[in-house]
Design a protein around this motif. Structure first.
Motif, mmCIF file in Angstrom:
data_model
loop_
_atom_site.group_PDB
_atom_site.id
_atom_site.type_symbol
_atom_site.label_atom_id
_atom_site.label_comp_id
_atom_site.label_asym_id
_atom_site.label_seq_id
_atom_site.Cartn_x
_atom_site.Cartn_y
_atom_site.Cartn_z
ATOM 1 N N LEU A 1 0.836 -1.110 -0.053
ATOM 2 C CA LEU A 1 -0.029 -0.043 -0.078
ATOM 3 C C LEU A 1 0.755 1.339 0.149
ATOM 4 O O LEU A 1 1.775 1.435 1.064
ATOM 5 N N LEU B 1 -6.360 6.101 1.410
ATOM 6 C CA LEU B 1 -6.972 4.550 1.093
ATOM 7 C C LEU B 1 -7.881 4.199 2.084
ATOM 8 O O LEU B 1 -8.182 4.848 3.234
ATOM 9 N N LEU C 1 -9.513 0.503 3.508
ATOM 10 C CA LEU C 1 -9.254 -0.886 3.421
ATOM 11 C C LEU C 1 -10.211 -1.627 4.332
ATOM 12 O O LEU C 1 -10.621 -1.155 5.331
ATOM 13 N N ASP D 1 -9.544 -0.031 -1.328
ATOM 14 C CA ASP D 1 -8.346 -0.080 -2.117
ATOM 15 C C ASP D 1 -7.437 -1.298 -1.584
ATOM 16 O O ASP D 1 -6.292 -1.125 -2.182
ATOM 17 N N GLY D 2 -7.861 -2.128 -0.637
ATOM 18 C CA GLY D 2 -7.090 -3.352 -0.269
ATOM 19 C C GLY D 2 -8.079 -3.983 0.482
ATOM 20 O O GLY D 2 -8.688 -3.364 1.422
ATOM 21 N N LEU E 1 -13.612 -4.934 -3.980
ATOM 22 C CA LEU E 1 -12.349 -4.174 -4.376
ATOM 23 C C LEU E 1 -12.625 -3.169 -5.393
ATOM 24 O O LEU E 1 -13.386 -3.390 -6.375
ATOM 25 N N ALA F 1 -7.192 -3.155 -7.245
ATOM 26 C CA ALA F 1 -6.825 -3.390 -5.876
ATOM 27 C C ALA F 1 -6.292 -4.456 -5.485
ATOM 28 O O ALA F 1 -6.923 -5.571 -6.067
ATOM 29 N N ARG G 1 -4.674 -9.565 -7.465
ATOM 30 C CA ARG G 1 -5.365 -8.025 -7.863
ATOM 31 C C ARG G 1 -6.657 -8.211 -8.626
ATOM 32 O O ARG G 1 -6.624 -9.117 -9.473
#
Length: 270
Positions: A72, A79, A81, A146-147, A171, A175, A263
């Motif tokens: 990240l 972001l 998460l 974002d993750g 996601l 991401a 991803r």
């Protein structure tokens, strides 16, 4: 990881952090969760769970490795998460260490585990939500994220294939998802080490610390029966992840605990 990362405190109560949390409304905490047969074991073990994992060498360090492998940028600044299956917050603390500037939503199906997590000190950027993975939308948890870090989650789901699809749907394009999982299938030496560790340490210690051994016998058995690493990689690819790769762990966890990363494609055809 010896300590959880901390940021700026609550001015009204300088010694503690405020934790913003939303209680899932679609299903009561005591409702029927028959699709999650192991949930009752986590509910009963929650009070001593942190004590027990504290005896496991490398437990927190492995979580930190998987969180760091999300790569990240800029400490997570800007972001959002998701910690899917946060338990008592060890994986949340790992995410916070690698992304101290991100907003983190931590979710778990166990009310008792979340109560333990909420008692710890957290910055206001961390939010805990009580919900199953397949009911996040009803609980107000929606992507895109974002993750995502999912630690020891997939093995405990009633439908792992659907779980991977649900995580992908949360996601943002491009991401990453990090699955932090036990996997020993297809590795005879790893299966042997895992069985020895369970029956010599984890199961007896679990019985002493919690008064019960059922959850820890389930842990031993479920890991033996769970996906091999190639099968986990296949699940990721089959459900639309690309750039899938595997990260190993050091010490006794080598060949037993893995990070499987992938991803969501940055562009997808309709």
């Amino acid at each position: 990881m010896a300590r959880e990362s901390r940021g700026r405190g609550d001015e009204r109560n300088p010694g503690r952090w405020r934790v913003r949390s939303r209680r899932k409304q679609a299903r009561p905490a005591g409702g029927d969760r028959s699709g999650y047969p192991v949930l009752g074991g986590f509910e009963r073990a929650a009070g001593r769970y942190d004590l027990l994992v504290g005896f496991s060498p490398g437990y927190h360090g492995a979580l930190l490795r998987s969180a760091a492998r999300l790569r990240l940028p800029d400490g997570g600044r800007g972001l959002r998460l998701l910690d899917a299956g946060c338990g008592t917050g060890a994986s949340t603390a790992a995410l916070l260490r690698v992304a101290p500037h991100a907003r983190i939503v931590a979710v778990d199906a166990s009310a008792a585990m979340l109560r333990r997590a909420r008692r710890k000190n957290w910055p206001t950027t961390v939010e805990f939500v009580h919900a199953c993975l397949d009911e996040l939308d009803q609980a107000g948890v929606r992507g895109p994220f974002d993750g995502v870090l999912a630690s020891y989650l997939l093995r405990n789901l009633p439908a792992p294939e659907r779980g991977v699809r649900l995580l992908r749907g949360l996601l943002a394009p491009g991401a990453p998802l990090a699955l932090h999982e036990f996997s020993v299938r297809g590795r005879p030496s790893s299966r042997l080490v895992w069985t020895v560790v369970c029956w010599a340490v984890i199961i007896p210690l679990g019985r002493v610390v919690t008064g019960r051994s059922g959850l820890y016998r389930y842990l031993w058995r479920s890991v033996l029966e769970f996906d091999s690493v190639p099968e986990l990689v296949g699940r990721m690819r089959r459900n639309g992840f690309h750039d899938v790769r595997v990260g190993a762990m050091p010490g006794w966890q080598r060949g037993i605990v893995h990070t499987v990363l992938g991803r969501r494609p940055p562009r997808e055809q309709n």
